[in-house]
Scaffold this active site. Structure first.
Site, PDB file in Angstrom:
ATOM      1  N   SER A 149       0.802  -1.232   0.000  1.00  9.57           N
ATOM      2  CA  SER A 149       0.000   0.000   0.000  1.00  9.57           C
ATOM      3  C   SER A 149       0.832   1.279   0.000  1.00  9.57           C
ATOM      4  O   SER A 149       0.261   2.375  -0.078  1.00  9.57           O
ATOM      5  CB  SER A 149      -0.947   0.012   1.199  1.00  9.57           C
ATOM      6  N   SER A 198      -6.517   3.277   4.323  1.00 12.33           N
ATOM      7  CA  SER A 198      -5.819   2.473   3.308  1.00 12.33           C
ATOM      8  C   SER A 198      -6.797   1.708   2.425  1.00 12.33           C
ATOM      9  O   SER A 198      -6.537   0.575   2.005  1.00 12.33           O
ATOM     10  CB  SER A 198      -4.837   1.491   3.968  1.00 12.33           C
ATOM     11  N   LYS A 249       0.059   3.759  -2.671  1.00  9.93           N
ATOM     12  CA  LYS A 249      -1.016   4.748  -2.590  1.00  9.93           C
ATOM     13  C   LYS A 249      -0.505   6.178  -2.435  1.00  9.93           C
ATOM     14  O   LYS A 249      -1.257   7.129  -2.645  1.00  9.93           O
ATOM     15  CB  LYS A 249      -1.964   4.382  -1.444  1.00  9.93           C
TER      16      LYS A 249
END
Length: 412
Positions: free
Chosen positions: A92, A152, A95
């Site tokens: 993640s 997230s 991101k």
């Protein structure tokens, strides 16, 4: 005639012009040292000692992270490098790049914070960490950003990608097109979430560069990363960045997959100095929390920013040949700030190299063929040197007299 002048040798001899940034923050630095000396379990210490060391300006340093990169935001100085250019599974941490594209759209007006974006079935079905967007519903861009940054949410990423580019695939193309413009060399995106894919790779240095650009280019949106919790659809989730939760950082993002392990990109600012840290490949959430805190404290404890010159500060009075004035001030063309190991500032050697004398006329602001070199442990930093004043040519009588004087002085 080539001239090399030693301008400064050690900070203590030039206290008026060589000032330590935030020199009054001694108590804060003591607190940082105390925090950095915090003990960890014997198992952790053993694991650290058994791991390969990272490269730092003060020598090898053991870290549990499989990959690590730490840089000073203000100077760009690399404080730690452990396999920082090796492509890895970013999870993640991807991101951060997704947010950069979103912020770019907001800046240009192609997207609005209060704009509602539709939720597709693909977004709603997205697995992993979720914001829990409603199928066929609409969600504001601001809520989606908070869903990405704080929760997230993979589903929030898909909604944003489809809303901006029509499809996740087209959005990923935007990410890959942006990468080389940001100086990324070891990144290739296959999705906007960090969902496991053998071809979806980033390096620790690249992640830090994205974080740098996000903070530098879009400071008006960076505050989202420091929010500690967010409630959407009656579900409250806390920020997964433990350093933000503890007040040790003001962003950015965590990541975890089986392939990538546990990772974190964090940025922290103290007394006007900011650092960016990326770690990845840790084996547990607890290890990520402790090791991240240890490394961020180490960064502030072991290094400090030292200002040598402000833009426009005079560094030398250079002789002028055939000028209306005998000398011209040479000034620094930009600020010169160095990130140094604590205690190293007294060992600096600053020299100025240029061809003297300068030939008149010399115009104010004119670049001078000179280099201001700061040597510290084999590292040389250079800043442009410019003329601080205009020096016109001397009148013809003065030039004739100077020429005669020169010939008599240099007669064999």
């Amino acid at each position: 005639m080539h001239t090399r002048r030693s301008i400064l040798t050690g900070i203590s001899s030039v206290a008026a012009s060589l000032a330590l940034i935030d020199s009054n923050s001694a108590s804060a630095r003591r607190a940082i040292r105390k925090a950095a000396s915090r003990k960890f379990s014997s198992a952790t210490q053993e694991a650290i000692s058994n791991g390969p060391p990272a490269v730092t300006p003060i020598g090898p340093f053991d870290t549990l992270a499989q990959y690590a990169f730490i840089m000073d935001y203000n100077t760009g100085t690399v404080l730690m490098d452990k396999l920082a250019d090796q492509p890895m599974h970013p999870s993640s941490l991807t991101k951060i790049m997704t947010c950069y594209i979103v912020f770019a759209m907001l800046r240009t007006g192609r997207l609005k914070l209060d704009q509602l974006l539709p939720v597709s079935e693909k977004a709603w079905k997205m697995q992993g960490s979720k914001m829990f967007v409603p199928l066929n519903g609409q969600v504001s861009v601001q809520d989606l950003i908070q869903g990405v940054v704080i929760q997230s949410g993979n589903d929030a990423c898909i909604v944003l990608a489809e809303g901006i580019a029509g499809s996740e695939q087209q959005f990923v193309s935007m990410m890959n097109e942006m990468a080389p413009k940001m100086g990324l060399r070891n990144s290739h995106f296959m999705n906007c979430t960090g969902w496991p894919d053998s071809n979806h790779l980033m390096s620790a240095r690249d992640i830090a560069l994205i974080a740098y650009h996000l903070i530098h280019d879009y400071p008006e949106y960076y505050h989202f990363f420091s929010e500690k919790e967010f409630t959407f659809n009656k579900i409250t989730q806390g920020n997964r960045n433990v350093l933000v939760d503890k007040g040790l950082a003001d962003g950015l993002k965590t990541g975890h997959t089986d392939a990538g392990g546990y990772g974190l990109c964090a940025s922290s600012e103290r007394n006007g100095r900011r650092v960016i840290m990326v770690v990845n490949g840790l084996t547990s959430m607890n290890m990520r929390a402790h090791e991240s805190e240890r490394l961020i404290e180490w960064s502030f404890n072991q290094f400090e920013n030292v200002k040598l010159f402000n833009k426009g500060d005079i560094v030398e009075q250079a002789p002028v040949w055939m000028g209306a004035q005998e000398t011209v001030p040479l000034v620094a063309g930009e600020n010169l700030v160095l990130t140094l190991p604590v205690g190293m500032r007294d060992k600096l050697k600053v020299t100025l190299d240029y061809n003297a004398p300068l030939s008149a006329p010399v115009m104010k602001g004119q670049n001078v063929e000179a280099s201001l070199s700061v040597k510290n442990g084999g590292i040389t930093v250079q800043v442009p040197i410019i003329a601080g004043e205009t020096v016109e040519k001397a009148n013809i009588i003065s030039r004739m007299m100077k020429n005669v004087s020169y010939r008599l002085t240099n007669k064999n």
